[in-house]
Design a protein around this motif. Structure first.
Motif, short mmCIF file in Angstrom:
data_model
loop_
_atom_site.label_atom_id
_atom_site.label_comp_id
_atom_site.label_asym_id
_atom_site.label_seq_id
_atom_site.Cartn_x
_atom_site.Cartn_y
_atom_site.Cartn_z
N GLY A 1 0.88 -0.95 -0.20
CA GLY A 1 -0.40 -0.24 0.29
C GLY A 1 0.69 1.77 -0.02
N ALA A 2 1.97 0.85 -0.70
CA ALA A 2 3.06 2.52 -0.40
C ALA A 2 3.03 3.53 -1.81
CB ALA A 2 4.40 1.83 -1.17
N SER A 3 1.96 3.01 -2.40
CA SER A 3 1.75 4.47 -3.32
C SER A 3 0.56 6.19 -3.28
CB SER A 3 0.89 3.61 -4.53
OG SER A 3 -0.64 3.94 -3.94
N ARG A 4 0.05 5.13 -1.24
CA ARG A 4 -0.22 7.54 -1.07
C ARG A 4 -0.31 6.95 0.15
NH1 ARG A 4 -6.60 6.27 -3.39
NH2 ARG A 4 -6.92 3.76 -2.62
N GLY A 5 -0.81 7.86 0.94
CA GLY A 5 -1.50 7.51 2.00
C GLY A 5 -0.03 7.56 3.18
N LEU A 6 0.07 6.46 4.40
CA LEU A 6 0.36 6.24 5.26
C LEU A 6 1.51 5.84 4.72
CD1 LEU A 6 1.90 6.43 8.17
CD2 LEU A 6 0.52 3.82 8.39
N GLY A 7 1.56 4.72 3.75
CA GLY A 7 2.40 3.26 3.24
C GLY A 7 3.65 4.95 2.91
N LEU A 8 3.25 5.64 1.73
CA LEU A 8 4.46 6.69 0.84
C LEU A 8 4.85 7.26 1.96
CD1 LEU A 8 5.32 8.07 -1.46
CD2 LEU A 8 2.78 9.45 -1.38
N ALA A 9 4.43 7.98 2.45
CA ALA A 9 4.70 8.92 3.69
C ALA A 9 5.85 7.80 4.55
CB ALA A 9 3.96 9.27 5.09
N LEU A 10 5.66 6.91 4.89
CA LEU A 10 7.01 5.83 5.41
C LEU A 10 8.30 5.79 4.31
CD1 LEU A 10 8.18 4.29 8.02
CD2 LEU A 10 6.69 2.59 7.14
N ALA A 11 7.25 5.01 3.27
CA ALA A 11 8.33 5.48 1.99
C ALA A 11 9.75 6.64 2.35
CB ALA A 11 7.77 5.18 1.20
N ARG A 12 9.11 7.66 1.94
CA ARG A 12 9.58 8.76 1.91
C ARG A 12 10.61 8.37 3.23
NH1 ARG A 12 5.04 12.34 -0.66
NH2 ARG A 12 5.63 12.35 -2.92
N SER A 13 10.19 8.66 4.37
CA SER A 13 11.14 8.65 4.93
C SER A 13 12.35 7.63 5.63
CB SER A 13 9.84 8.60 6.85
OG SER A 13 10.77 8.47 8.16
N LEU A 14 12.03 6.12 4.90
CA LEU A 14 13.06 5.73 4.80
C LEU A 14 13.96 5.86 4.12
CD1 LEU A 14 10.68 2.30 5.79
CD2 LEU A 14 12.65 3.57 7.51
N ALA A 15 13.15 6.43 2.68
CA ALA A 15 14.22 6.15 1.50
C ALA A 15 15.52 7.29 2.18
CB ALA A 15 13.65 6.97 0.61
N ALA A 16 15.04 8.28 2.97
CA ALA A 16 15.85 9.42 2.89
C ALA A 16 16.51 8.64 3.95
CB ALA A 16 14.84 11.05 3.49
N ASP A 17 16.85 8.47 4.89
CA ASP A 17 18.25 7.83 5.59
C ASP A 17 18.63 6.00 4.54
OD1 ASP A 17 17.43 9.17 7.30
OD2 ASP A 17 16.10 7.89 8.59
N GLY A 18 18.08 6.17 3.31
CA GLY A 18 19.68 5.47 2.81
C GLY A 18 18.32 4.16 2.82
N TRP A 19 17.18 4.19 2.84
CA TRP A 19 16.95 2.13 2.59
C TRP A 19 16.54 2.42 1.41
CZ3 TRP A 19 14.35 -0.72 6.55
CH2 TRP A 19 14.64 -0.09 7.91
N ARG A 20 17.25 0.41 0.78
CA ARG A 20 16.75 -0.05 -0.35
C ARG A 20 15.25 -0.48 -0.26
NH1 ARG A 20 20.43 -5.01 -0.95
NH2 ARG A 20 21.75 -3.62 -1.59
N LEU A 21 14.38 -0.22 -0.36
CA LEU A 21 12.60 -0.23 -0.54
C LEU A 21 12.29 -0.80 -1.76
CD1 LEU A 21 11.66 3.49 0.02
CD2 LEU A 21 12.22 1.74 1.90
N ILE A 22 11.37 -1.93 -1.63
CA ILE A 22 10.06 -2.51 -2.37
C ILE A 22 8.88 -1.89 -2.34
CG2 ILE A 22 10.10 -5.31 -2.90
CD1 ILE A 22 12.35 -6.05 -1.73
N LEU A 23 8.21 -1.38 -3.07
CA LEU A 23 6.58 -0.87 -2.48
C LEU A 23 6.20 -1.89 -3.83
CD1 LEU A 23 7.93 2.53 -3.30
CD2 LEU A 23 7.79 1.12 -0.99
N THR A 24 4.82 -1.72 -3.45
CA THR A 24 4.63 -2.58 -4.32
C THR A 24 2.62 -1.90 -3.40
OG1 THR A 24 2.71 -4.77 -4.55
CG2 THR A 24 3.15 -4.62 -2.32
N ALA A 25 1.59 -2.23 -4.88
CA ALA A 25 0.55 -1.22 -4.48
C ALA A 25 -0.23 -1.43 -6.03
CB ALA A 25 0.19 0.30 -4.47
N ARG A 26 -2.16 -1.83 -5.97
CA ARG A 26 -2.53 -2.14 -6.71
C ARG A 26 -2.72 -1.11 -8.01
NH1 ARG A 26 -8.27 -3.36 -3.53
NH2 ARG A 26 -7.61 -1.31 -3.00
N GLY A 27 -1.68 0.47 -7.76
CA GLY A 27 -1.96 1.52 -9.01
C GLY A 27 -1.06 1.40 -9.35
N ALA A 28 -1.03 1.13 -10.77
CA ALA A 28 0.68 0.59 -11.29
C ALA A 28 0.97 2.38 -11.82
CB ALA A 28 0.92 0.18 -12.37
#
Length: 221
Positions: A9-36
């Protein structure tokens, strides 16, 4: 070593907000959501791997597991994707059972299946699981019985998992009301706009991830 997170659920909402925070700290991310269409730009922005699809689909979960394996392991699984169920929100007396069954597949079985797939890597790295829940899991709100039942089930699965997997941190997080598309679908866009932004929950999640307190149920302060 670079840490890796899988966020649903990383394309919007809480999933997106957390992904942005982790990416800023250098995390490698695998993101999934229904909307390509929405997930692709997010992955481009964050330098993440985008795997659009429905986590309730076993074939898609296999693709996610292969992506984790290809990246050498996993430190964090965030089960954020969630369905709302029948809309307008019906009373339990009128709840279509086929819709409720579908909701349990999305909100309970899919997160558990991802946990099962990810556990070997999470055990190896002493990783963590965040299962996003709701106050509807513990409170009686008219119309929210179907959704709340799925979140109550997810919370109990998390509770037992924390006992069975002591090397893995497990947190089930009630973020409170957030201004999201899901809340707007449930109560109306104007009413949802009065709720806090998903970004306000990220500091709570980051404290869990960064400080690793004991497993348990977490509510936003």
């Amino acid at each position: 070593m670079t840490k890796t997170a899988l966020i649903t659920g990383a394309s919007r909402g809480l999933g997106l907000a957390l992904a942005r925070s982790l990416a800023a700290d250098g995390w490698r991310l695998i993101l999934t959501a229904r909307g390509a269409d929405t997930l692709g730009p997010v992955a481009d922005e964050l330098g993440a791997l985008a795997l659009p699809g429905d986590v309730a689909d076993p074939a898609h979960r296999e693709r996610l597991a292969r992506a984790v394996q290809d990246r050498g392991g996993l430190d964090l699984l965030v089960n954020n994707a969630s369905g709302l169920g029948a809309v307008p929100l019906p009373k339990l007396a009128d709840y279509p059972l086929d819709a409720l069954e579908e909701l349990f597949r999305a909100n309970v079985l899919a997160p558990l299946a991802l946990v099962q797939a990810a556990l070997p890597w999470l055990r190896e790295r002493r990783g963590a699981i965040v299962n996003v829940s709701s106050d509807a899991a513990v409170e009686a709100y008219e119309g929210w019985g179907g959704y709340g039942a799925t979140k109550a089930a997810l919370e109990q699965l998390s509770n037992v998992l924390a006992v069975e997997e002591p090397s893995v941190a497990v947190w089930w997080v009630d973020p409170g009301e957030m201004n999201t598309a899901m809340l707007a679908a449930a109560i109306g866009a104007q009413e949802a706009a009065a709720a806090p932004a998903p970004e306000t929950v990220v500091p709570t999640l980051r404290r869990l991830i960064d400080r690793r307190p004991a497993s348990g149920r977490i509510t936003r302060p």
